[in-house]
Design a protein around this motif. Structure first.
Motif, PDB file in Angstrom:
ATOM      1  N   UNK A 154      35.031  37.997  44.979  1.00  0.00           N
ATOM      2  CA  UNK A 154      34.805  36.952  43.977  1.00  0.00           C
ATOM      3  C   UNK A 154      34.310  37.569  42.673  1.00  0.00           C
ATOM      4  N   UNK A 155      33.386  38.500  42.791  1.00  0.00           N
ATOM      5  CA  UNK A 155      32.858  39.196  41.611  1.00  0.00           C
ATOM      6  C   UNK A 155      33.950  39.999  40.906  1.00  0.00           C
ATOM      7  N   UNK A 156      34.631  40.871  41.654  1.00  0.00           N
ATOM      8  CA  UNK A 156      35.598  41.776  41.038  1.00  0.00           C
ATOM      9  C   UNK A 156      36.830  41.081  40.502  1.00  0.00           C
ATOM     10  N   UNK A 157      37.312  40.071  41.206  1.00  0.00           N
ATOM     11  CA  UNK A 157      38.506  39.353  40.758  1.00  0.00           C
ATOM     12  C   UNK A 157      38.204  38.475  39.549  1.00  0.00           C
ATOM     13  N   UNK A 189      35.874  45.808  38.434  1.00  0.00           N
ATOM     14  CA  UNK A 189      36.838  44.718  38.489  1.00  0.00           C
ATOM     15  C   UNK A 189      37.942  45.072  39.481  1.00  0.00           C
ATOM     16  N   UNK A 190      38.484  44.070  40.146  1.00  0.00           N
ATOM     17  CA  UNK A 190      39.563  44.248  41.117  1.00  0.00           C
ATOM     18  C   UNK A 190      40.859  43.766  40.489  1.00  0.00           C
ATOM     19  N   UNK A 191      41.887  44.603  40.444  1.00  0.00           N
ATOM     20  CA  UNK A 191      43.148  44.195  39.806  1.00  0.00           C
ATOM     21  C   UNK A 191      43.743  42.957  40.468  1.00  0.00           C
ATOM     22  N   UNK A 192      44.303  42.082  39.678  1.00  0.00           N
ATOM     23  CA  UNK A 192      44.977  40.911  40.216  1.00  0.00           C
ATOM     24  C   UNK A 192      46.306  41.327  40.840  1.00  0.00           C
TER      25      UNK A 192
END
Length: 324
Positions: A154-157, A189-192
């Motif tokens: 949730x945080x990274x996305x 951040x997590x790539x979409x």
């Protein structure tokens, strides 16, 4: 590492994005002083003030159109719609304006906005406050759709969604807000568009997202006692979705199950099944199976709602069917 609840992970991402980018601002019903219906934005008003954390009147259509205008003018609005059911009132702004702007202006502009909204049942909120409508938006070219299953994702996305130049619908399952999980102090951040293998296995590929990930994990524990090992893929992003990750897992297991809380008919699972039947047909040793909600409105009564929602027992039965 810090142990945070799902809602706190979202709050941390919002706070950090606002600190690093003065064009980011939040608005929605009761998000300022109250902190939203689920407390997700609690404390942000004190940090950033009323100019950047704004309560709005009860008019989802007005809020969505204001967000589109703000994004076109150079700001990065993060709009909260109190329940996903009320996204019905934002459709013109999102579907006809935000999603089309980059195309209609020849790539000269974009609409960097995020719409956060909770979906799903489990709190006996009834048919007008419990729907999972994410597939509507995944169907629209120009919109991106994200649905995390744990605090770290949730945080990274959300950080990636806020930084994205195009409109993103960020879906949060109500049943997950209190869930705890570790988030690294230096989390990125997590790539979409990238799925995640949350459990490896050799017998069946199970593709899911959101709250259903945890039901799938519990079902996998039960099935492992029977000698059946399922590989679980958490999609995380529904549009774009990581079809190569699904295909790679299918190549190993040769059986595919798709599970989600949304209604089965014309759902996310239907799209994945159709695509894998096309590009992964030679890998399939059995028909693709779906586990999802029936084609009826969400019931009020807790007992009926529990029957309506896909449960671990439904996943276990589907896996046994595939392996028979």
């Amino acid at each position: 590492m810090a142990e945070l609840r799902f809602a706190q992970g979202i709050n941390r991402a919002l706070s950090e994005c606002m600190q690093e980018d003065p064009t980011v601002f939040l608005f929605g019903e009761d998000i300022a002083q109250v902190g939203g219906p689920f407390g997700v934005t609690r404390g942000l008003l004190e940090k950033f003030g009323p100019d950047r954390i704004r309560d709005t009147p009860i008019s989802e259509a007005t809020m969505a159109n204001a967000a589109v205008g703000a994004a076109l003018s150079g700001l990065k609005p993060v709009l909260e719609i109190m329940f996903m059911d009320f996204m019905t009132l934002t459709m013109d702004a999102l579907v006809n304006q935000a999603a089309k702007a980059r195309f209609m202006f020849g790539g000269q502009t974009s609409v960097p906005m995020v719409v956060r909204t909770p979906h799903g049942g489990g709190i006996s909120a009834g048919p007008q406050h419990s729907q999972c409508l994410e597939v509507w938006f995944a169907h629209i070219p120009g919109l991106k759709v994200v649905c995390p299953s744990n605090p770290a994702d949730a945080y990274g996305l959300l950080k990636s969604a806020i930084r994205d130049p195009d409109p993103v619908v960020f879906v949060e399952n109500k049943a997950l807000y209190a869930m705890k999980g570790e988030i690294a102090d230096d989390a990125q951040a997590i790539p979409l568009g990238k799925a995640k293998i949350v459990r490896t296995g050799k017998d069946v590929t199970l593709v899911t997202y959101g709250a259903c990930v945890h039901k799938a994990m519990r079902a996998a524990d039960t099935l492992a006692q029977e000698g059946i090992e399922i590989e679980i893929l958490d999609l995380r992003s529904l549009q774009p979705w990581d079809e190569q990750a699904v295909l790679a897992s299918l190549t190993l297991t040769h059986k595919l199950l798709i599970a989600h809380e949304a209604v089965e008919a014309f759902g996310v699972g239907a799209e994945i099944a159709a695509r894998m039947a096309d590009i992964g047909f030679d890998e399939l040793d059995a028909p693709i199976v779906r586990v999802a909600a029936p084609f009826v409105p969400v019931p009020f009564a807790p007992a009926l709602e529990a029957q309506y929602q896909p449960q671990e027992a439904d996943i276990i039965a589907a896996v046994r069917k595939l392996c028979a």
